[in-house]
Write a protein that holds these residues in place. Sequence first.
Motif, short mmCIF file in Angstrom:
data_model
loop_
_atom_site.label_atom_id
_atom_site.label_comp_id
_atom_site.label_asym_id
_atom_site.label_seq_id
_atom_site.Cartn_x
_atom_site.Cartn_y
_atom_site.Cartn_z
N LEU A 15 -2.56 0.78 19.76
CA LEU A 15 -2.48 2.19 19.37
C LEU A 15 -2.63 3.08 20.59
CD1 LEU A 15 -4.71 2.17 16.13
CD2 LEU A 15 -2.24 1.79 16.34
N GLN A 16 -2.14 4.31 20.47
CA GLN A 16 -2.34 5.38 21.46
C GLN A 16 -1.66 5.12 22.80
OE1 GLN A 16 -3.67 8.37 21.01
NE2 GLN A 16 -4.15 7.96 18.88
N GLY A 113 -5.61 10.19 31.17
CA GLY A 113 -4.98 10.01 29.87
C GLY A 113 -5.75 10.67 28.75
N LYS A 114 -5.08 10.81 27.61
CA LYS A 114 -5.70 11.50 26.47
C LYS A 114 -5.10 10.97 25.17
CE LYS A 114 -5.05 16.15 24.55
NZ LYS A 114 -6.32 16.17 23.87
N PRO A 115 -5.93 10.56 24.19
CA PRO A 115 -5.39 10.13 22.90
C PRO A 115 -4.89 11.32 22.10
CG PRO A 115 -7.78 10.16 22.82
CD PRO A 115 -7.40 10.49 24.24
N ARG A 116 -3.90 11.08 21.27
CA ARG A 116 -3.36 12.13 20.40
C ARG A 116 -3.21 11.59 18.99
NH1 ARG A 116 -1.42 16.69 22.99
NH2 ARG A 116 -1.67 17.48 20.89
N SER A 117 -3.32 12.49 18.01
CA SER A 117 -3.22 12.07 16.61
C SER A 117 -1.79 11.68 16.24
CB SER A 117 -3.72 13.18 15.69
OG SER A 117 -3.02 14.39 15.95
N LYS A 118 -0.80 12.27 16.93
CA LYS A 118 0.61 11.94 16.68
C LYS A 118 1.37 11.88 18.01
CE LYS A 118 1.82 15.33 14.03
NZ LYS A 118 2.67 16.15 13.11
N PRO A 119 2.42 11.05 18.09
CA PRO A 119 3.18 10.96 19.34
C PRO A 119 4.03 12.19 19.63
CG PRO A 119 4.18 9.57 17.67
CD PRO A 119 2.89 10.06 17.09
N THR A 120 4.27 13.00 18.62
CA THR A 120 5.07 14.22 18.83
C THR A 120 4.35 15.42 18.23
OG1 THR A 120 6.29 13.96 16.75
CG2 THR A 120 7.24 12.93 18.72
N ALA A 216 -15.44 6.05 36.15
CA ALA A 216 -15.13 5.50 34.83
C ALA A 216 -13.99 6.28 34.21
CB ALA A 216 -16.36 5.58 33.93
N HIS A 217 -13.26 5.63 33.31
CA HIS A 217 -12.25 6.32 32.51
C HIS A 217 -11.99 5.55 31.23
CE1 HIS A 217 -9.55 3.58 34.93
NE2 HIS A 217 -9.01 3.40 33.74
N GLU A 218 -11.36 6.22 30.28
CA GLU A 218 -10.94 5.54 29.05
C GLU A 218 -9.69 4.72 29.37
OE1 GLU A 218 -9.41 6.31 24.46
OE2 GLU A 218 -10.16 8.00 25.64
N ALA A 219 -9.77 3.43 29.15
CA ALA A 219 -8.63 2.54 29.42
C ALA A 219 -7.75 2.48 28.18
CB ALA A 219 -9.12 1.15 29.80
N MET A 220 -6.82 3.39 28.13
CA MET A 220 -5.98 3.56 26.93
C MET A 220 -4.59 2.97 27.11
SD MET A 220 -5.52 7.14 24.91
CE MET A 220 -5.02 7.97 26.42
N ARG A 249 -10.60 5.69 18.68
CA ARG A 249 -9.35 5.47 17.95
C ARG A 249 -8.69 4.13 18.27
NH1 ARG A 249 -6.29 11.38 18.04
NH2 ARG A 249 -8.13 12.65 18.41
N THR A 250 -9.22 3.40 19.25
CA THR A 250 -8.57 2.16 19.67
C THR A 250 -9.51 0.96 19.65
OG1 THR A 250 -9.01 2.76 21.99
CG2 THR A 250 -6.84 3.31 21.11
N ARG A 251 -10.60 1.03 18.89
CA ARG A 251 -11.61 -0.03 18.91
C ARG A 251 -11.45 -1.03 17.77
NH1 ARG A 251 -14.30 1.40 14.71
NH2 ARG A 251 -14.83 3.56 14.20
#
Length: 427
Positions: A15-16, A113-120, A216-220, A249-251
């Motif tokens: 995901l993401q 990087g940044k997670p999003r609820s939708k790809p568009t 550190a960073h979120e490894a998305m 959101r990716t766990r």
Amino acid sequence: MAGWSPSSWQSKPALQMAEWEDKECATKVLGKLSKVPPLVQCAEAERLKKLLAECGRGERFVVQGGDCAERFMDCEAERLETQIKLLLQMGAIIEHVTGKPTLRIARIAGQYGKPRSKPTETVDGQEIMSFKGDNINGFEVKDRKWDPERLLLGYWHSSATLNYLRSMVSSAEPKDVLAVDASSLRAASDFASITQDVQDMAAKTASRGSLDFFTAHEAMQLDLEEALTRKVGDKYYNLSAHLVWIGDRTRQVNGAHVEYFRGIANPIGVKVGPSMKNEELKELLTLLNPQKEEGRVVIITRYGAGKVEELLSGHIQAVKECGIPVVWQCDAVHGNGVVASNKYKTRKMDDIVQEIMQCMEVHKKNGSILGGVHLEMTGQKTVTECLGGCCAITEDGLTKNYETYCDPRLNYSQAIEAAFTLARAAK
């Protein structure tokens, strides 16, 4: 580790992650990234793990913070310097007030990087790709195509950032770096006490070690993370940062991110929010830390003010039952987002502080240890993105200097105020 490789995540649902339209370009970029020099050393990651183990035992306190998502445009000396100074000053404040040594971890040199609820998303009636951070696409509408070449730009900006910060702190006078500016906290009810603490800190001899920090960073984006993974001896390390974390959101236990994380030797974090079930947390920890290694896993709770008592007690009990050591960290920002009446995305300083206080109390009540905090903040003094604090930012005031492309950050005075408040509560 049986059945694991840096690419084994590819067999799991992911995901993401941005998907690349130009596959040939993506392959070329990732091939290049697999050969570039690492940004950090495995020995540094192992040292961080030992220090985190101390945090888990209550012997040290971790202060982690930085931008929601870094921007390429902010890779310049003044901004980088103010950012690391803020983190180090917060650590110094907590250490001075509590008498407990601190560990400083920056969301920097890779947090693009940044997670999003939708790809568009729809902008002015036009459907375009969502902005996922500078290493995926640009913020302007014309730059929204997901572009693998930006992964290389992210590496070069991370390298430049880390190179500058390492050289800056190694050559600077510790006393100068740690000099807290309390002038904007004059409205605080305990301003006299804050001023005295700042003067006492300035009178101390600051050690060179007080300027140590980790990244550190979120490894998305896992294809990127795989490319920056290196084998050292019989272990694999993600050498783009000292610590990487899995987002809320990716766990997924059966997902690609957990598969990747279970095999790297770095210390790792995992965000835990209201949707995390107690049994799921046990299963997740068993996958991520089967050897029960101290300092290996940081649980970063992000509930929201007012929800801590209801959720954290159960999660603490679940961890106790599985017997796996963890470092508990309070992310006091991500559960406290609100939208102001003028449509600005913001957070209330009072909510952030309240969640930290509630976490301290619940851990104490349950015989557990809060090992640290995790905040989004900027060293820029004029930023107006979060409400309240001694600088008394109002909804109307948000418009004065709202910089972020992503989530709102505490400004310099709000972050310093938060450090004094939590330090006094933890004393």
